[in-house]
Design a protein around this motif. Structure first.
Motif, PDB file in Angstrom:
ATOM      1  N   ARG A 281      12.909   5.757 -12.984  1.00 46.93           N
ATOM      2  CA  ARG A 281      13.753   4.630 -12.597  1.00 46.93           C
ATOM      3  C   ARG A 281      13.015   3.303 -12.718  1.00 46.93           C
ATOM      4  O   ARG A 281      13.533   2.349 -13.271  1.00 46.93           O
ATOM      5  N   ALA A 282      11.787   3.264 -12.200  1.00 43.69           N
ATOM      6  CA  ALA A 282      11.013   2.022 -12.230  1.00 43.69           C
ATOM      7  C   ALA A 282       9.535   2.348 -12.094  1.00 43.69           C
ATOM      8  O   ALA A 282       9.149   3.297 -11.402  1.00 43.69           O
ATOM      9  N   SER A 283       8.705   1.551 -12.765  1.00 46.79           N
ATOM     10  CA  SER A 283       7.258   1.661 -12.627  1.00 46.79           C
ATOM     11  C   SER A 283       6.676   0.282 -12.859  1.00 46.79           C
ATOM     12  O   SER A 283       7.311  -0.584 -13.477  1.00 46.79           O
ATOM     13  N   TRP A 284       5.456   0.085 -12.368  1.00 47.64           N
ATOM     14  CA  TRP A 284       4.876  -1.249 -12.400  1.00 47.64           C
ATOM     15  C   TRP A 284       3.380  -1.172 -12.694  1.00 47.64           C
ATOM     16  O   TRP A 284       2.707  -0.210 -12.316  1.00 47.64           O
ATOM     17  N   ARG A 285       2.895  -2.199 -13.353  1.00 46.79           N
ATOM     18  CA  ARG A 285       1.464  -2.414 -13.528  1.00 46.79           C
ATOM     19  C   ARG A 285       1.155  -3.747 -12.873  1.00 46.79           C
ATOM     20  O   ARG A 285       1.549  -4.795 -13.368  1.00 46.79           O
ATOM     21  N   HIS A 286       0.521  -3.699 -11.734  1.00 50.26           N
ATOM     22  CA  HIS A 286       0.198  -4.852 -10.901  1.00 50.26           C
ATOM     23  C   HIS A 286       1.446  -5.358 -10.152  1.00 50.26           C
ATOM     24  O   HIS A 286       2.571  -5.048 -10.510  1.00 50.26           O
ATOM     25  N   GLY A 287       1.208  -6.108  -9.105  1.00 46.54           N
ATOM     26  CA  GLY A 287       2.299  -6.683  -8.347  1.00 46.54           C
ATOM     27  C   GLY A 287       1.992  -6.756  -6.865  1.00 46.54           C
ATOM     28  O   GLY A 287       0.909  -6.372  -6.399  1.00 46.54           O
ATOM     29  N   PHE A 288       2.958  -7.295  -6.134  1.00 45.67           N
ATOM     30  CA  PHE A 288       2.893  -7.349  -4.668  1.00 45.67           C
ATOM     31  C   PHE A 288       4.029  -6.481  -4.156  1.00 45.67           C
ATOM     32  O   PHE A 288       5.195  -6.668  -4.523  1.00 45.67           O
ATOM     33  N   PHE A 289       3.698  -5.521  -3.292  1.00 49.92           N
ATOM     34  CA  PHE A 289       4.651  -4.558  -2.773  1.00 49.92           C
ATOM     35  C   PHE A 289       4.754  -4.732  -1.253  1.00 49.92           C
ATOM     36  O   PHE A 289       3.735  -4.910  -0.580  1.00 49.92           O
ATOM     37  N   GLU A 290       5.970  -4.654  -0.737  1.00 50.53           N
ATOM     38  CA  GLU A 290       6.146  -4.719   0.718  1.00 50.53           C
ATOM     39  C   GLU A 290       7.241  -3.742   1.129  1.00 50.53           C
ATOM     40  O   GLU A 290       8.374  -3.813   0.644  1.00 50.53           O
ATOM     41  N   ILE A 291       6.887  -2.834   2.006  1.00 52.79           N
ATOM     42  CA  ILE A 291       7.805  -1.812   2.507  1.00 52.79           C
ATOM     43  C   ILE A 291       7.873  -1.963   4.020  1.00 52.79           C
ATOM     44  O   ILE A 291       6.849  -1.818   4.713  1.00 52.79           O
ATOM     45  N   ARG A 292       9.051  -2.268   4.539  1.00 51.29           N
ATOM     46  CA  ARG A 292       9.218  -2.392   5.986  1.00 51.29           C
ATOM     47  C   ARG A 292       9.702  -1.054   6.517  1.00 51.29           C
ATOM     48  O   ARG A 292      10.793  -0.575   6.142  1.00 51.29           O
ATOM     49  N   ALA A 293       8.912  -0.432   7.382  1.00 56.06           N
ATOM     50  CA  ALA A 293       9.211   0.937   7.787  1.00 56.06           C
ATOM     51  C   ALA A 293       8.672   1.243   9.176  1.00 56.06           C
ATOM     52  O   ALA A 293       7.777   0.569   9.677  1.00 56.06           O
ATOM     53  N   ARG A 294       9.242   2.280   9.764  1.00 52.12           N
ATOM     54  CA  ARG A 294       8.704   2.867  10.993  1.00 52.12           C
ATOM     55  C   ARG A 294       8.307   4.298  10.670  1.00 52.12           C
ATOM     56  O   ARG A 294       9.120   5.095  10.211  1.00 52.12           O
ATOM     57  N   LEU A 295       7.045   4.625  10.916  1.00 45.97           N
ATOM     58  CA  LEU A 295       6.516   5.939  10.600  1.00 45.97           C
ATOM     59  C   LEU A 295       6.611   6.855  11.812  1.00 45.97           C
ATOM     60  O   LEU A 295       6.448   6.409  12.950  1.00 45.97           O
ATOM     61  N   PRO A 296       6.845   8.153  11.600  1.00 45.24           N
ATOM     62  CA  PRO A 296       6.878   9.085  12.728  1.00 45.24           C
ATOM     63  C   PRO A 296       5.471   9.386  13.228  1.00 45.24           C
ATOM     64  O   PRO A 296       4.505   9.360  12.458  1.00 45.24           O
ATOM     65  N   CYS A 297       5.347   9.692  14.523  1.00 40.13           N
ATOM     66  CA  CYS A 297       4.035  10.059  15.066  1.00 40.13           C
ATOM     67  C   CYS A 297       4.075  11.452  15.688  1.00 40.13           C
ATOM     68  O   CYS A 297       3.314  11.742  16.607  1.00 40.13           O
ATOM     69  N   VAL A 298       4.936  12.313  15.182  1.00 38.58           N
ATOM     70  CA  VAL A 298       4.989  13.702  15.614  1.00 38.58           C
ATOM     71  C   VAL A 298       3.746  14.426  15.105  1.00 38.58           C
ATOM     72  O   VAL A 298       3.371  14.290  13.936  1.00 38.58           O
TER      73      VAL A 298
END
Length: 284
Positions: A128-145
């Motif tokens: 679908r998509a791929s990148w060479r270099h860039g700025f990435f930002e993912i806003r997420a809440r991770l589980p702590c189980v």
């Protein structure tokens, strides 16, 4: 997304400039842990998902990776990765939810099921998509189980799922360390197999709320951070292939701990508000 110890990466160079002020120049020192970390000037958004429509992840943006279900996933992990199954990956309240569940899968009739007692999902941008270099930002809440192993990471676009050295771990966490998010860069010559890969960590209560997990990848550096603060920086060489983004929640395994797994605490959910990728605009 491999076993690693919780050793902090020591950055030897010093820097007082924010990331946004740095050019792609190896003569500019790497930033220190805790330095300000913002998107550089001159970058434009090239890909994003805000998860604001539909009931399942958009198949035009996300591929469900299931290739190792029959043989078993790496690192001794215990999960079965389902394909387009709402129980494991869905859009809910304008968020992507990836959920690892303990359940009896024996009656599902899946040809690639090999006895796993946990289900989950592994979404990638492969095809679908791929990148060479860039700025990435993912806003997420991770589980702590305890026993859950959520990860936000990148792998080379063309490697047929066989790890050949070349991995950027934006954020990984294991449930028995609810105050630590791990970052790493692995190459063919510096990787988890010889215990010599570049790594760092950010200290925060990651399961207490949503956080911005960030990556700046340029010609001369990789910098990873959380909520606008640097957590790790390195200068890996020969790290120049196009890469895909992966979001997944594994269960157990060599690092997350199959022996200490708290099965009764599942399901374990990663919730993602947005995924955004910027790249440096080409000069006109």
């Amino acid at each position: 997304m491999f076993a690693r110890t919780a050793l902090a990466f020591l950055i030897l160079a010093s820097c007082t400039l924010p990331i946004s002020a740095m050019a792609a120049d190896a003569s500019v020192p790497l930033p220190l842990v805790g330095d300000p970390f913002v998107r550089p000037d001159g970058y434009t958004i090239v890909w994003n998902d805000e998860f604001d429509s539909g009931e399942l992840p958009d198949i035009g943006r996300w591929h469900n990776e299931t290739s190792r279900n029959r043989r078993g996933w790496y690192n001794g992990e215990l999960q079965y990765y389902a394909h387009q199954r709402r129980e494991n990956a869905r859009i809910e309240n304008q968020r992507l939810v990836i959920e690892a569940r303990q359940e009896d899968l024996s009656a599902k009739g899946w040809d690639d099921w090999s006895g796993q007692k946990f289900s989950s999902a592994r979404l990638t941008t492969r095809g679908r998509a791929s990148w060479r270099h860039g700025f990435f930002e993912i806003r997420a809440r991770l589980p702590c189980v305890v026993g859950a192993w959520p990860a936000i990471w990148l792998l080379p676009e063309h490697q047929d799922m066989q790890w050949q050295g070349g991995e950027i771990d934006i954020a990984e966490a294991v449930g028995y360390e609810p105050g630590t998010v791990h970052h790493a860069v692995q190459t063919a010559k510096r990787n988890f197999l010889d215990g010599n890969h570049d790594r760092g960590e950010s200290h925060l209560n990651y399961c207490g709320g949503f956080h911005d997990y960030q990556l700046l990848w340029t010609e001369d550096r990789i910098v990873v951070g959380v909520d606008g603060k640097v957590g790790f920086a390195a200068r890996p060489r020969g790290f120049d292939r196009k890469m895909i983004l992966i979001l997944n929640v594994a269960v157990g395994g060599a690092w997350a701990g199959a022996q200490s797994l708290d099965a009764e605490a599942f399901p374990a959910r990663m919730e993602v508000v947005s995924v955004r990728v910027w790249q440096k605009a080409e000069p006109r």
